[in-house]
Design a protein around this motif. Structure first.
Motif, PDB file in Angstrom:
ATOM      1  N   UNK A 130      -9.309  -1.070  -4.677  1.00  0.00           N
ATOM      2  CA  UNK A 130     -10.705  -1.262  -4.438  1.00  0.00           C
ATOM      3  C   UNK A 130     -11.187   0.027  -4.150  1.00  0.00           C
ATOM      4  N   UNK A 131     -10.632   0.857  -2.926  1.00  0.00           N
ATOM      5  CA  UNK A 131     -11.162   2.005  -2.690  1.00  0.00           C
ATOM      6  C   UNK A 131     -11.239   2.978  -3.886  1.00  0.00           C
ATOM      7  N   UNK A 132     -10.381   2.993  -4.564  1.00  0.00           N
ATOM      8  CA  UNK A 132     -10.121   3.978  -5.690  1.00  0.00           C
ATOM      9  C   UNK A 132     -11.303   3.683  -6.713  1.00  0.00           C
ATOM     10  N   UNK A 170     -13.532   5.848   1.696  1.00  0.00           N
ATOM     11  CA  UNK A 170     -14.227   6.640   0.906  1.00  0.00           C
ATOM     12  C   UNK A 170     -13.983   7.928   0.672  1.00  0.00           C
ATOM     13  N   UNK A 171     -12.944   8.726   1.231  1.00  0.00           N
ATOM     14  CA  UNK A 171     -12.906  10.182   1.126  1.00  0.00           C
ATOM     15  C   UNK A 171     -11.374  10.476   0.813  1.00  0.00           C
ATOM     16  N   UNK A 172     -10.332   9.886   1.852  1.00  0.00           N
ATOM     17  CA  UNK A 172      -8.980  10.197   1.639  1.00  0.00           C
ATOM     18  C   UNK A 172      -8.224   9.530   0.548  1.00  0.00           C
ATOM     19  N   UNK A 173      -8.452   8.127   0.243  1.00  0.00           N
ATOM     20  CA  UNK A 173      -7.694   7.648  -0.504  1.00  0.00           C
ATOM     21  C   UNK A 173      -8.187   7.883  -2.111  1.00  0.00           C
ATOM     22  N   UNK A 174      -9.433   8.055  -2.063  1.00  0.00           N
ATOM     23  CA  UNK A 174      -9.874   8.466  -3.445  1.00  0.00           C
ATOM     24  C   UNK A 174      -9.378   9.750  -3.829  1.00  0.00           C
ATOM     25  N   UNK A 175      -9.259  10.661  -2.813  1.00  0.00           N
ATOM     26  CA  UNK A 175      -9.026  11.995  -2.945  1.00  0.00           C
ATOM     27  C   UNK A 175      -7.522  11.988  -3.600  1.00  0.00           C
ATOM     28  N   UNK A 176      -6.538  11.378  -2.624  1.00  0.00           N
ATOM     29  CA  UNK A 176      -5.341  11.047  -3.395  1.00  0.00           C
ATOM     30  C   UNK A 176      -5.026  10.656  -4.672  1.00  0.00           C
ATOM     31  N   UNK A 177      -5.853   9.750  -4.921  1.00  0.00           N
ATOM     32  CA  UNK A 177      -5.760   9.385  -6.386  1.00  0.00           C
ATOM     33  C   UNK A 177      -6.331  10.352  -7.346  1.00  0.00           C
ATOM     34  N   UNK A 178      -7.357  11.081  -6.883  1.00  0.00           N
ATOM     35  CA  UNK A 178      -7.780  11.979  -7.945  1.00  0.00           C
ATOM     36  C   UNK A 178      -6.652  13.157  -7.975  1.00  0.00           C
ATOM     37  N   UNK A 179      -6.049  13.440  -6.962  1.00  0.00           N
ATOM     38  CA  UNK A 179      -4.881  14.560  -7.016  1.00  0.00           C
ATOM     39  C   UNK A 179      -3.830  13.911  -7.919  1.00  0.00           C
TER      40      UNK A 179
END
Length: 517
Positions: free
Chosen positions: A86-88, A46-55
Protein backbone atom coordinates in the motif's frame (compact mmCIF):
# COMPACT_ATOMS: atom_id res chain seq x y z
CA UNK A 1 65.28 -2.58 -29.00
CA UNK A 2 65.01 1.14 -28.22
CA UNK A 3 61.58 2.17 -26.93
CA UNK A 4 60.34 5.73 -27.42
CA UNK A 5 60.24 7.85 -24.31
CA UNK A 6 56.81 8.94 -23.14
CA UNK A 7 56.18 12.44 -21.87
CA UNK A 8 53.93 12.91 -18.79
CA UNK A 9 51.14 13.99 -21.15
CA UNK A 10 51.57 10.77 -23.16
CA UNK A 11 51.46 8.72 -19.98
CA UNK A 12 48.23 10.38 -18.86
CA UNK A 13 46.72 9.88 -22.31
CA UNK A 14 47.63 6.19 -22.39
CA UNK A 15 46.32 5.73 -18.85
CA UNK A 16 42.99 7.26 -19.79
CA UNK A 17 42.77 5.05 -22.88
CA UNK A 18 43.32 1.97 -20.72
CA UNK A 19 40.92 2.99 -17.93
CA UNK A 20 38.85 -0.17 -17.57
CA UNK A 21 36.02 1.40 -15.60
CA UNK A 22 32.67 1.30 -17.37
CA UNK A 23 31.10 4.66 -16.60
CA UNK A 24 27.70 3.32 -17.63
CA UNK A 25 27.59 1.00 -14.61
CA UNK A 26 25.64 2.54 -11.73
CA UNK A 27 26.32 2.14 -8.04
CA UNK A 28 24.48 -0.98 -6.86
CA UNK A 29 23.93 -1.97 -3.24
CA UNK A 30 25.50 -5.25 -2.13
CA UNK A 31 23.42 -8.13 -0.71
CA UNK A 32 22.08 -6.80 2.58
CA UNK A 33 19.16 -6.40 4.97
CA UNK A 34 17.81 -3.03 6.09
CA UNK A 35 16.07 -3.03 9.48
CA UNK A 36 13.81 -0.02 9.97
CA UNK A 37 12.76 0.92 13.50
CA UNK A 38 9.65 3.11 13.24
CA UNK A 39 8.49 1.39 10.06
CA UNK A 40 4.87 2.46 10.68
CA UNK A 41 5.72 6.18 10.91
CA UNK A 42 5.10 8.76 8.21
CA UNK A 43 8.76 9.00 7.18
CA UNK A 44 9.05 5.28 6.52
CA UNK A 45 5.63 4.99 4.87
CA UNK A 46 5.91 8.04 2.60
CA UNK A 47 9.65 8.28 1.93
CA UNK A 48 11.80 5.29 2.90
CA UNK A 49 9.72 2.36 1.66
CA UNK A 50 8.83 4.04 -1.69
CA UNK A 51 12.49 5.00 -2.18
CA UNK A 52 13.58 1.40 -1.62
CA UNK A 53 11.04 0.13 -4.14
CA UNK A 54 12.14 2.78 -6.66
CA UNK A 55 15.74 1.62 -6.23
CA UNK A 56 14.65 -1.98 -6.80
CA UNK A 57 12.65 -0.93 -9.86
CA UNK A 58 15.75 0.74 -11.28
CA UNK A 59 17.86 -2.37 -10.69
CA UNK A 60 19.99 -0.72 -8.00
CA UNK A 61 19.24 -3.15 -5.16
CA UNK A 62 20.80 -6.59 -5.14
CA UNK A 63 18.29 -9.43 -5.75
CA UNK A 64 19.12 -10.66 -2.24
CA UNK A 65 18.03 -7.38 -0.61
CA UNK A 66 15.76 -7.77 2.43
CA UNK A 67 13.69 -5.30 4.44
CA UNK A 68 12.83 -5.97 8.07
CA UNK A 69 10.29 -3.85 9.93
CA UNK A 70 10.30 -3.47 13.72
CA UNK A 71 7.23 -1.99 15.45
CA UNK A 72 4.63 -2.62 18.14
CA UNK A 73 1.97 -3.80 15.69
CA UNK A 74 0.85 -7.39 16.08
CA UNK A 75 1.48 -8.21 12.43
CA UNK A 76 2.40 -11.32 10.52
CA UNK A 77 4.82 -11.14 7.58
CA UNK A 78 1.73 -11.19 5.33
CA UNK A 79 0.21 -8.18 7.12
CA UNK A 80 3.52 -6.37 6.78
CA UNK A 81 3.70 -7.15 3.05
CA UNK A 82 0.22 -5.67 2.56
CA UNK A 83 1.28 -2.51 4.41
CA UNK A 84 4.43 -2.19 2.29
CA UNK A 85 2.46 -2.75 -0.93
CA UNK A 86 0.00 0.00 0.00
CA UNK A 87 2.88 2.39 0.79
CA UNK A 88 4.52 1.69 -2.56
CA UNK A 89 1.35 2.08 -4.60
CA UNK A 90 0.53 5.36 -2.83
CA UNK A 91 3.92 7.08 -2.84
CA UNK A 92 6.46 5.42 -5.17
CA UNK A 93 7.96 7.54 -7.96
CA UNK A 94 8.36 4.72 -10.47
CA UNK A 95 5.47 2.65 -11.88
CA UNK A 96 4.24 -0.57 -10.33
CA UNK A 97 5.98 -3.66 -11.68
CA UNK A 98 4.76 -7.09 -10.64
CA UNK A 99 8.14 -8.78 -11.17
CA UNK A 100 9.94 -6.16 -9.04
CA UNK A 101 7.29 -6.52 -6.33
CA UNK A 102 7.54 -10.32 -6.16
CA UNK A 103 11.31 -10.13 -5.74
CA UNK A 104 11.00 -7.31 -3.20
CA UNK A 105 8.22 -9.09 -1.29
CA UNK A 106 10.29 -12.26 -0.88
CA UNK A 107 12.72 -10.32 1.34
CA UNK A 108 10.13 -8.75 3.68
CA UNK A 109 10.15 -9.70 7.36
CA UNK A 110 8.41 -8.20 10.41
CA UNK A 111 9.33 -8.34 14.10
CA UNK A 112 6.78 -7.19 16.66
CA UNK A 113 8.01 -5.61 19.87
CA UNK A 114 8.89 -2.52 21.86
CA UNK A 115 12.27 -0.89 22.33
CA UNK A 116 12.61 -2.19 25.90
CA UNK A 117 11.58 -5.75 24.98
CA UNK A 118 14.72 -7.93 25.10
CA UNK A 119 12.81 -10.91 23.69
CA UNK A 120 11.85 -8.85 20.63
CA UNK A 121 15.50 -8.08 19.91
CA UNK A 122 16.32 -11.77 20.33
CA UNK A 123 13.67 -12.49 17.68
CA UNK A 124 15.21 -9.76 15.52
CA UNK A 125 18.62 -11.41 15.82
CA UNK A 126 17.06 -14.74 14.80
CA UNK A 127 15.42 -13.05 11.79
CA UNK A 128 18.75 -11.55 10.74
CA UNK A 129 20.40 -14.97 10.92
CA UNK A 130 17.55 -16.53 8.95
CA UNK A 131 17.95 -13.92 6.19
CA UNK A 132 21.67 -14.63 5.96
CA UNK A 133 20.89 -18.33 5.49
CA UNK A 134 17.81 -18.21 3.25
CA UNK A 135 18.11 -14.89 1.47
CA UNK A 136 21.88 -14.66 1.11
CA UNK A 137 22.34 -11.28 2.79
CA UNK A 138 25.87 -12.30 3.73
CA UNK A 139 25.93 -10.84 7.24
CA UNK A 140 25.37 -7.31 5.91
CA UNK A 141 22.79 -5.43 7.96
CA UNK A 142 21.96 -1.74 8.42
CA UNK A 143 19.71 -0.38 11.16
CA UNK A 144 17.65 2.72 10.33
CA UNK A 145 16.48 4.58 13.45
CA UNK A 146 13.38 6.35 12.11
CA UNK A 147 12.36 7.09 15.69
CA UNK A 148 12.50 10.00 18.17
CA UNK A 149 16.08 10.74 19.29
CA UNK A 150 15.08 10.07 22.90
CA UNK A 151 14.71 6.40 21.95
CA UNK A 152 18.18 6.12 20.36
CA UNK A 153 20.03 5.05 23.55
CA UNK A 154 17.60 2.24 24.31
CA UNK A 155 17.60 0.83 20.76
CA UNK A 156 21.37 1.10 20.35
CA UNK A 157 21.87 -0.61 23.72
CA UNK A 158 19.53 -3.43 22.72
CA UNK A 159 21.35 -3.88 19.42
CA UNK A 160 24.61 -4.31 21.29
CA UNK A 161 23.14 -6.58 23.96
CA UNK A 162 21.65 -8.91 21.35
CA UNK A 163 24.89 -8.93 19.34
CA UNK A 164 23.28 -7.34 16.28
CA UNK A 165 26.16 -4.88 15.92
CA UNK A 166 28.74 -7.69 15.70
CA UNK A 167 30.16 -8.31 12.24
CA UNK A 168 32.79 -10.49 10.65
CA UNK A 169 35.63 -9.00 8.56
CA UNK A 170 33.77 -9.65 5.29
CA UNK A 171 30.45 -8.04 6.30
CA UNK A 172 29.10 -4.75 7.65
CA UNK A 173 26.80 -3.54 10.40
CA UNK A 174 25.74 0.11 10.08
CA UNK A 175 23.42 2.52 11.82
CA UNK A 176 21.48 5.26 10.00
CA UNK A 177 19.95 8.11 12.00
CA UNK A 178 17.71 11.05 11.17
CA UNK A 179 18.06 14.59 12.47
CA UNK A 180 17.99 16.19 14.94
CA UNK A 181 21.48 15.08 15.92
CA UNK A 182 21.08 16.34 19.45
CA UNK A 183 19.37 19.43 20.86
CA UNK A 184 22.55 21.48 21.43
CA UNK A 185 26.30 20.95 21.35
CA UNK A 186 26.45 19.00 24.61
CA UNK A 187 23.62 16.65 23.69
CA UNK A 188 25.11 16.13 20.22
CA UNK A 189 28.34 14.96 21.86
CA UNK A 190 26.38 12.71 24.22
CA UNK A 191 24.49 11.16 21.31
CA UNK A 192 27.75 10.52 19.45
CA UNK A 193 29.24 8.86 22.53
CA UNK A 194 26.22 6.53 22.77
CA UNK A 195 26.43 5.59 19.10
CA UNK A 196 30.20 5.15 19.11
CA UNK A 197 30.02 2.66 21.98
CA UNK A 198 28.26 0.32 19.57
CA UNK A 199 29.10 1.50 16.02
CA UNK A 200 32.28 3.03 14.65
CA UNK A 201 32.07 6.52 13.14
CA UNK A 202 32.66 5.05 9.67
CA UNK A 203 29.58 2.86 10.20
CA UNK A 204 27.40 5.78 11.36
CA UNK A 205 25.37 7.51 8.65
CA UNK A 206 23.56 10.75 9.52
CA UNK A 207 20.78 11.57 7.08
CA UNK A 208 20.43 15.17 5.95
CA UNK A 209 18.04 14.63 3.06
CA UNK A 210 18.92 17.99 1.52
CA UNK A 211 22.39 16.67 0.69
CA UNK A 212 20.76 13.97 -1.44
CA UNK A 213 19.04 16.46 -3.75
CA UNK A 214 20.44 16.69 -7.26
CA UNK A 215 20.49 20.48 -7.16
CA UNK A 216 22.50 20.54 -3.94
CA UNK A 217 25.07 18.18 -5.47
CA UNK A 218 25.04 20.40 -8.55
CA UNK A 219 26.51 23.23 -6.45
CA UNK A 220 29.75 21.25 -6.51
CA UNK A 221 29.45 20.43 -10.21
CA UNK A 222 28.68 24.02 -11.16
CA UNK A 223 31.47 25.55 -9.11
CA UNK A 224 34.30 23.14 -9.83
CA UNK A 225 33.66 21.92 -13.38
CA UNK A 226 33.29 25.40 -14.93
CA UNK A 227 36.04 28.00 -15.14
CA UNK A 228 33.66 30.94 -15.52
CA UNK A 229 32.26 31.00 -11.96
CA UNK A 230 35.16 30.38 -9.60
CA UNK A 231 37.16 33.56 -10.39
CA UNK A 232 34.13 35.62 -9.30
CA UNK A 233 33.29 33.48 -6.27
CA UNK A 234 34.90 35.70 -3.63
CA UNK A 235 34.66 38.94 -1.68
CA UNK A 236 36.09 41.01 -4.51
CA UNK A 237 32.98 40.48 -6.61
CA UNK A 238 30.29 39.09 -4.29
CA UNK A 239 28.26 41.61 -2.29
CA UNK A 240 26.35 39.11 -0.16
CA UNK A 241 24.74 35.65 -0.17
CA UNK A 242 21.12 34.83 0.69
CA UNK A 243 20.02 31.31 1.59
CA UNK A 244 16.26 30.82 1.89
CA UNK A 245 14.19 27.78 2.80
CA UNK A 246 10.52 28.75 2.81
CA UNK A 247 7.34 26.73 3.15
CA UNK A 248 3.80 27.90 2.42
CA UNK A 249 2.21 25.42 4.82
CA UNK A 250 1.80 25.38 8.59
CA UNK A 251 2.88 22.63 10.95
CA UNK A 252 0.04 20.30 9.95
CA UNK A 253 0.04 17.21 12.18
CA UNK A 254 3.64 17.67 13.37
CA UNK A 255 2.82 19.51 16.61
CA UNK A 256 4.31 16.74 18.75
CA UNK A 257 7.65 17.04 17.01
CA UNK A 258 7.72 20.71 16.08
CA UNK A 259 6.70 22.47 19.30
CA UNK A 260 9.75 23.13 21.42
CA UNK A 261 12.08 22.77 18.43
CA UNK A 262 10.97 25.46 15.97
CA UNK A 263 12.12 26.60 12.55
CA UNK A 264 15.75 27.41 13.39
CA UNK A 265 16.56 24.10 15.08
CA UNK A 266 14.49 22.14 12.56
CA UNK A 267 16.31 23.30 9.42
CA UNK A 268 18.75 26.18 9.98
CA UNK A 269 21.21 24.37 12.22
CA UNK A 270 21.51 21.53 9.71
CA UNK A 271 20.13 22.09 6.17
CA UNK A 272 20.96 25.78 5.80
CA UNK A 273 24.42 25.58 7.36
CA UNK A 274 25.20 22.65 5.06
CA UNK A 275 24.13 24.76 2.07
CA UNK A 276 26.32 27.60 3.37
CA UNK A 277 29.28 25.22 3.69
CA UNK A 278 28.88 23.91 0.13
CA UNK A 279 28.57 27.45 -1.21
CA UNK A 280 31.59 28.83 0.65
CA UNK A 281 33.99 25.86 0.71
CA UNK A 282 37.27 25.69 -1.17
CA UNK A 283 37.80 23.16 -3.95
CA UNK A 284 38.37 19.70 -2.44
CA UNK A 285 41.22 17.52 -3.65
CA UNK A 286 38.64 14.84 -4.53
CA UNK A 287 34.95 14.28 -3.83
CA UNK A 288 35.77 11.56 -1.31
CA UNK A 289 34.18 11.58 2.12
CA UNK A 290 37.39 12.77 3.82
CA UNK A 291 38.25 15.55 1.38
CA UNK A 292 34.71 16.95 1.23
CA UNK A 293 34.34 16.94 5.00
CA UNK A 294 37.69 18.65 5.50
CA UNK A 295 36.64 21.61 3.33
CA UNK A 296 33.17 21.91 4.88
CA UNK A 297 34.65 21.76 8.37
CA UNK A 298 37.02 24.62 7.49
CA UNK A 299 34.07 26.80 6.48
CA UNK A 300 31.96 25.96 9.53
CA UNK A 301 34.90 26.60 11.87
CA UNK A 302 35.35 30.03 10.25
CA UNK A 303 31.75 31.18 10.69
CA UNK A 304 31.46 34.27 12.90
CA UNK A 305 28.34 35.69 14.53
CA UNK A 306 27.68 39.43 14.48
CA UNK A 307 28.34 41.11 17.81
CA UNK A 308 24.84 42.61 18.01
CA UNK A 309 22.44 39.66 17.87
CA UNK A 310 19.46 41.91 18.59
CA UNK A 311 19.67 43.69 15.23
CA UNK A 312 21.07 40.80 13.19
CA UNK A 313 18.78 37.92 14.15
CA UNK A 314 15.02 37.55 14.47
CA UNK A 315 12.47 34.85 15.21
CA UNK A 316 8.79 35.05 14.32
CA UNK A 317 5.53 33.13 14.54
CA UNK A 318 2.66 33.10 12.06
CA UNK A 319 -0.72 34.43 13.10
CA UNK A 320 -4.18 33.55 11.80
CA UNK A 321 -5.07 35.01 8.43
CA UNK A 322 -5.64 34.32 4.76
CA UNK A 323 -3.32 32.30 2.54
CA UNK A 324 -4.07 31.00 -0.92
CA UNK A 325 -7.70 32.04 -0.63
CA UNK A 326 -8.19 30.10 2.60
CA UNK A 327 -8.52 31.14 6.23
CA UNK A 328 -5.70 29.51 8.22
CA UNK A 329 -5.00 29.17 11.93
CA UNK A 330 -2.25 30.95 13.77
CA UNK A 331 0.45 28.80 15.32
CA UNK A 332 -0.96 29.08 18.83
CA UNK A 333 -4.38 27.98 17.54
CA UNK A 334 -3.00 24.84 15.85
CA UNK A 335 -4.08 21.49 17.33
CA UNK A 336 -2.05 20.34 20.36
CA UNK A 337 -0.05 23.59 20.65
CA UNK A 338 -0.12 25.04 24.19
CA UNK A 339 -1.06 28.70 24.54
CA UNK A 340 2.17 29.27 26.48
CA UNK A 341 4.40 28.02 23.62
CA UNK A 342 7.44 30.16 22.77
CA UNK A 343 8.30 28.14 19.65
CA UNK A 344 9.34 30.03 16.51
CA UNK A 345 8.03 29.29 13.01
CA UNK A 346 10.38 31.79 11.30
CA UNK A 347 14.04 32.62 11.81
CA UNK A 348 16.56 34.86 10.07
CA UNK A 349 20.22 35.41 10.91
CA UNK A 350 23.22 37.23 9.52
CA UNK A 351 26.57 35.43 9.59
CA UNK A 352 30.12 35.96 8.33
CA UNK A 353 32.70 33.46 7.06
CA UNK A 354 36.10 34.68 8.13
CA UNK A 355 38.27 33.23 5.38
CA UNK A 356 40.41 35.00 2.81
CA UNK A 357 37.81 34.26 0.13
CA UNK A 358 34.78 35.57 2.04
CA UNK A 359 36.13 38.24 4.41
CA UNK A 360 33.48 40.93 4.88
CA UNK A 361 30.75 39.20 2.85
CA UNK A 362 27.55 38.71 4.89
CA UNK A 363 25.56 35.49 4.57
CA UNK A 364 21.86 35.96 5.30
CA UNK A 365 19.90 32.83 6.22
CA UNK A 366 16.13 32.60 6.65
CA UNK A 367 13.53 29.88 7.01
CA UNK A 368 9.89 29.79 7.93
CA UNK A 369 6.42 28.36 7.56
CA UNK A 370 3.32 30.04 6.09
CA UNK A 371 5.52 32.21 3.86
CA UNK A 372 4.85 33.49 0.34
CA UNK A 373 5.63 30.24 -1.47
CA UNK A 374 7.48 26.94 -1.10
CA UNK A 375 11.05 27.53 -2.23
CA UNK A 376 14.63 26.75 -1.31
CA UNK A 377 17.34 28.74 -3.05
CA UNK A 378 20.86 30.11 -2.74
CA UNK A 379 21.32 33.59 -4.21
CA UNK A 380 24.87 34.82 -4.78
CA UNK A 381 24.40 38.57 -5.24
CA UNK A 382 27.28 40.40 -6.92
CA UNK A 383 28.53 43.94 -6.38
CA UNK A 384 27.57 46.74 -8.73
CA UNK A 385 30.04 47.61 -11.46
CA UNK A 386 32.67 50.06 -10.27
CA UNK A 387 31.96 52.50 -13.11
CA UNK A 388 28.64 52.61 -14.94
CA UNK A 389 28.81 55.10 -17.86
CA UNK A 390 25.04 55.63 -17.98
CA UNK A 391 22.92 58.41 -16.59
CA UNK A 392 20.75 57.46 -13.63
CA UNK A 393 17.56 57.35 -15.64
CA UNK A 394 19.02 54.73 -17.96
CA UNK A 395 19.69 52.26 -15.15
CA UNK A 396 16.71 52.77 -12.85
CA UNK A 397 15.55 49.20 -13.55
CA UNK A 398 19.01 47.65 -13.17
CA UNK A 399 19.77 45.74 -10.00
CA UNK A 400 22.74 43.68 -8.86
CA UNK A 401 23.85 40.75 -10.96
CA UNK A 402 22.88 37.50 -9.22
CA UNK A 403 23.36 33.78 -9.61
CA UNK A 404 20.44 31.91 -8.05
CA UNK A 405 20.61 28.16 -7.42
CA UNK A 406 17.05 26.85 -7.10
CA UNK A 407 17.13 23.76 -4.87
CA UNK A 408 13.35 23.21 -4.93
CA UNK A 409 10.74 23.00 -6.27
CA UNK A 410 11.66 24.33 -9.75
CA UNK A 411 15.18 22.90 -9.72
CA UNK A 412 17.72 24.83 -11.75
CA UNK A 413 19.93 27.92 -11.95
CA UNK A 414 19.08 31.49 -12.93
CA UNK A 415 21.64 34.13 -13.91
CA UNK A 416 20.40 37.72 -13.63
CA UNK A 417 22.25 40.45 -15.52
CA UNK A 418 21.66 43.78 -17.25
CA UNK A 419 20.66 44.12 -20.91
CA UNK A 420 19.70 46.98 -23.21
CA UNK A 421 16.01 47.54 -23.74
CA UNK A 422 15.19 47.53 -27.49
CA UNK A 423 14.74 51.06 -28.86
CA UNK A 424 16.60 54.20 -29.82
CA UNK A 425 17.74 55.13 -26.34
CA UNK A 426 20.24 53.42 -24.02
CA UNK A 427 17.99 51.98 -21.31
CA UNK A 428 19.18 48.98 -19.26
CA UNK A 429 17.18 46.59 -17.12
CA UNK A 430 17.54 43.15 -15.52
CA UNK A 431 17.01 40.03 -17.61
CA UNK A 432 17.52 36.37 -16.76
CA UNK A 433 19.08 33.31 -18.32
CA UNK A 434 17.53 30.15 -16.95
CA UNK A 435 18.60 26.52 -16.72
CA UNK A 436 15.98 24.04 -15.55
CA UNK A 437 16.64 20.38 -14.81
CA UNK A 438 13.26 19.43 -16.26
CA UNK A 439 14.10 21.07 -19.60
CA UNK A 440 17.75 20.08 -19.94
CA UNK A 441 17.54 16.39 -19.05
CA UNK A 442 15.05 13.79 -20.21
CA UNK A 443 15.42 11.43 -17.25
CA UNK A 444 13.76 12.16 -13.91
CA UNK A 445 16.03 13.02 -11.01
CA UNK A 446 16.00 10.39 -8.25
CA UNK A 447 14.54 11.62 -5.00
CA UNK A 448 16.92 12.44 -2.15
CA UNK A 449 16.13 9.35 -0.09
CA UNK A 450 16.83 7.09 -3.07
CA UNK A 451 20.36 8.45 -3.37
CA UNK A 452 21.04 8.49 0.37
CA UNK A 453 19.67 5.00 1.09
CA UNK A 454 21.67 3.57 -1.79
CA UNK A 455 24.84 5.31 -0.59
CA UNK A 456 24.32 4.13 3.00
CA UNK A 457 23.79 0.51 1.93
CA UNK A 458 26.83 0.70 -0.35
CA UNK A 459 29.00 2.37 2.32
CA UNK A 460 29.44 5.49 0.21
CA UNK A 461 29.46 8.39 2.70
CA UNK A 462 30.45 11.74 1.10
CA UNK A 463 26.87 13.05 1.33
CA UNK A 464 26.51 12.33 5.05
CA UNK A 465 27.60 14.93 7.65
CA UNK A 466 30.33 13.77 9.98
CA UNK A 467 30.27 14.27 13.73
CA UNK A 468 32.71 17.18 13.53
CA UNK A 469 30.36 19.03 11.14
CA UNK A 470 27.47 18.40 13.51
CA UNK A 471 29.38 19.80 16.47
CA UNK A 472 30.61 22.84 14.53
CA UNK A 473 27.04 23.60 13.43
CA UNK A 474 25.77 23.46 16.99
CA UNK A 475 28.68 25.63 18.14
CA UNK A 476 27.58 28.28 15.62
CA UNK A 477 23.92 28.25 16.58
CA UNK A 478 24.01 27.58 20.33
CA UNK A 479 24.81 31.22 21.30
CA UNK A 480 21.93 32.41 19.08
CA UNK A 481 19.52 29.86 20.56
CA UNK A 482 20.57 30.84 24.07
CA UNK A 483 20.03 34.53 23.30
CA UNK A 484 16.59 33.87 21.82
CA UNK A 485 15.55 31.68 24.77
CA UNK A 486 16.58 34.29 27.34
CA UNK A 487 15.85 37.58 25.60
CA UNK A 488 13.43 37.21 22.68
CA UNK A 489 9.77 36.42 22.10
CA UNK A 490 8.82 35.48 18.53
CA UNK A 491 7.31 38.45 16.68
CA UNK A 492 4.10 37.95 14.68
CA UNK A 493 3.81 37.84 10.90
CA UNK A 494 0.89 37.29 8.57
CA UNK A 495 0.49 34.11 6.51
CA UNK A 496 1.48 34.48 2.87
CA UNK A 497 4.06 37.18 3.56
CA UNK A 498 7.84 36.84 3.67
CA UNK A 499 8.08 36.99 7.45
CA UNK A 500 8.06 39.78 10.03
CA UNK A 501 9.22 43.31 9.21
CA UNK A 502 12.09 42.85 11.65
CA UNK A 503 13.61 40.31 9.26
CA UNK A 504 13.57 42.85 6.43
CA UNK A 505 15.22 45.39 8.71
CA UNK A 506 18.26 43.10 9.10
CA UNK A 507 19.09 43.72 5.43
CA UNK A 508 17.63 47.21 5.16
CA UNK A 509 20.12 48.63 7.67
CA UNK A 510 22.88 47.27 5.40
CA UNK A 511 21.32 48.91 2.33
CA UNK A 512 20.10 45.56 0.98
CA UNK A 513 16.81 43.68 0.66
CA UNK A 514 15.62 40.09 0.63
CA UNK A 515 14.78 38.51 -2.69
CA UNK A 516 11.11 37.60 -3.12
CA UNK A 517 11.48 34.35 -5.07
Amino acid sequence: MNLPRLSPANVRQKASLHDTRDRRLPLIAPPCDLVIFGITGDLARKKLVPALYDLANRGLLHPAFALTGFARRDWSDEDFANYIQDSIKSYARTPWDEHTWEQFRAGLRFVSGTFDDEAAFTRLAETVTELDETRGTGGNHAFYLSIPPASFPKVVSQLAQSGLNTKNPESFRRVIIEKPFGDDLDSAKELAAILHEVFAEKDTFRIDHYLGKETVQNILAMRFSNIMFEPLWNSRYVDHVQITMAEDIGIGTRAGYYDGIGAAKDVMQNHLLQLLALTAMEEPVTFSEHDLRVEKEKVLSAVRLPEDLASNTVIGRYTAGWQGGQQVKGYLEEDNIPASSRTDTFAAVKLYVDTRRWAGVPFYLRTGKRLGKRVTEIAVVFKRAAHIPFDKAATQELGNNALVIRVQPDEGITLRFGSKIPGNGMQVRDVSMDFGYGHAFTEDSPLAYERLLLDALAGNSPLFPGQTEVELSWAIMDPIFKYWAEEVTPVPYRPGTWGPKEAHEILAKDGRSWRNP
